[in-house]
Design an enzyme around this catalytic site. Sequence first.
Site, PDB file in Angstrom:
ATOM      1  N   LEU A  88       0.836  -1.202   0.000  1.00 46.03           N
ATOM      2  CA  LEU A  88       0.000   0.000   0.000  1.00 46.03           C
ATOM      3  C   LEU A  88       0.876   1.260   0.000  1.00 46.03           C
ATOM      4  CD1 LEU A  88      -2.452  -1.420   2.667  1.00 46.03           C
ATOM      5  CD2 LEU A  88      -2.887  -1.195   0.213  1.00 46.03           C
ATOM      6  N   LYS A 111      15.139  -0.242   5.304  1.00 45.81           N
ATOM      7  CA  LYS A 111      14.684   0.432   4.081  1.00 45.81           C
ATOM      8  C   LYS A 111      14.972   1.937   4.159  1.00 45.81           C
ATOM      9  CE  LYS A 111      12.243   1.255   0.316  1.00 45.81           C
ATOM     10  NZ  LYS A 111      12.678   0.894  -1.004  1.00 45.81           N
TER      11      LYS A 111
END
Length: 300
Positions: free
Chosen positions: A65, A171
């Site tokens: 998402l 990340k």
Amino acid sequence: MARIAFFGLGNMGAPMARNLAKAGHEVVGYDVSEKAVSAFVEAGGRAAGSLAEAVREAGIVVTMLPAGPQVDAVYRGEGGILSSARQGTLLIDCSTIDVATARAVAATAAEAGMAMLDAPVSGGTGGAEAGTLTFMVGGEKDAFATAEPLFQAMGKTIVHCGASGTGQAAKMCNNMILGISMIGVAEAFGLADRLGLDRQKLFDVSSKSSGQCWSLTTYCPVPGPVPTSPANRDYQAGFTAAMMLKDLKLARAAASETGAAVPLGSGATELFNLFCATGGGETDFSGIFRFLEGQVPKQM
Ligand code: NAD
């Protein structure tokens, strides 16, 4: 083979879901965008009409998402995944979101009897199509072991980073390096131009010297030295400046929460903010070279 409900059939999610299906898993897709659902179905995918229908038979749920608020709402919102899925369902969120939300959603999932992994990716839409993504995964060892074959169907490099939230931490740290290094390479080419140094010569030297980095050798921000880099196609996006800004903001917020010193990360955030504010958001992030050169980026 697993029964998988896949939420978020966008640029990354659709090819990832297709690769899971190709590996023999039973995949049902769901997206709030009718356009995304139709494209998925046209490409041979199976779609569910509602969130509850998608998770009813699923042993595994994967989400891809846009950002933290959507992830929180899809899992913890009224009628969301946590209230619709069966106990024991394994939850894997591959979206890039903040560590705090990742940990909070995983904690609520644990209370509801479901293990959850944060598993953001690197490698872009090309990597998603080719099944060569890098997965950085946070969460319990057992859950990771169950999910590993799925990551292998979608990616090439899979790293279990540690406890819940450490996938997202990896990340944002990686992308902070990327944002800073791209600006550094762009600044060096701008300086070389002014010093009368040929761009190819700077590339020949730095790609084999201590200035070597991915932003130079794979994604070179000036046309010429790396023919496949976006600079050669008018900075048409592989990875947009808006996405880079999103990731830099996550890193800066995490730094301010934890007291980490990130002066260059903050500076990079400001520069990409300006770049996006002047219309560069949909341009490839390496277009920061053109921004630094004082050219208003073309709207893509
Ligand atoms: P995208 O906007 O193309 O896809 C997101 C999809 O989620 C859309 O189809 C949207 O309709 C759907 N969605 C939104 N809310 C939903 C809901 N409540 N229920 C179901 N579906 C919903 O974005 P993308 O490029 O696929 O990126 C997804 C994530 O991957 C982001 O977190 C991004 O930062 C990360 N990421 C993207 C890239 C890239 O190169 N595009 C690379 C690495 C990581």
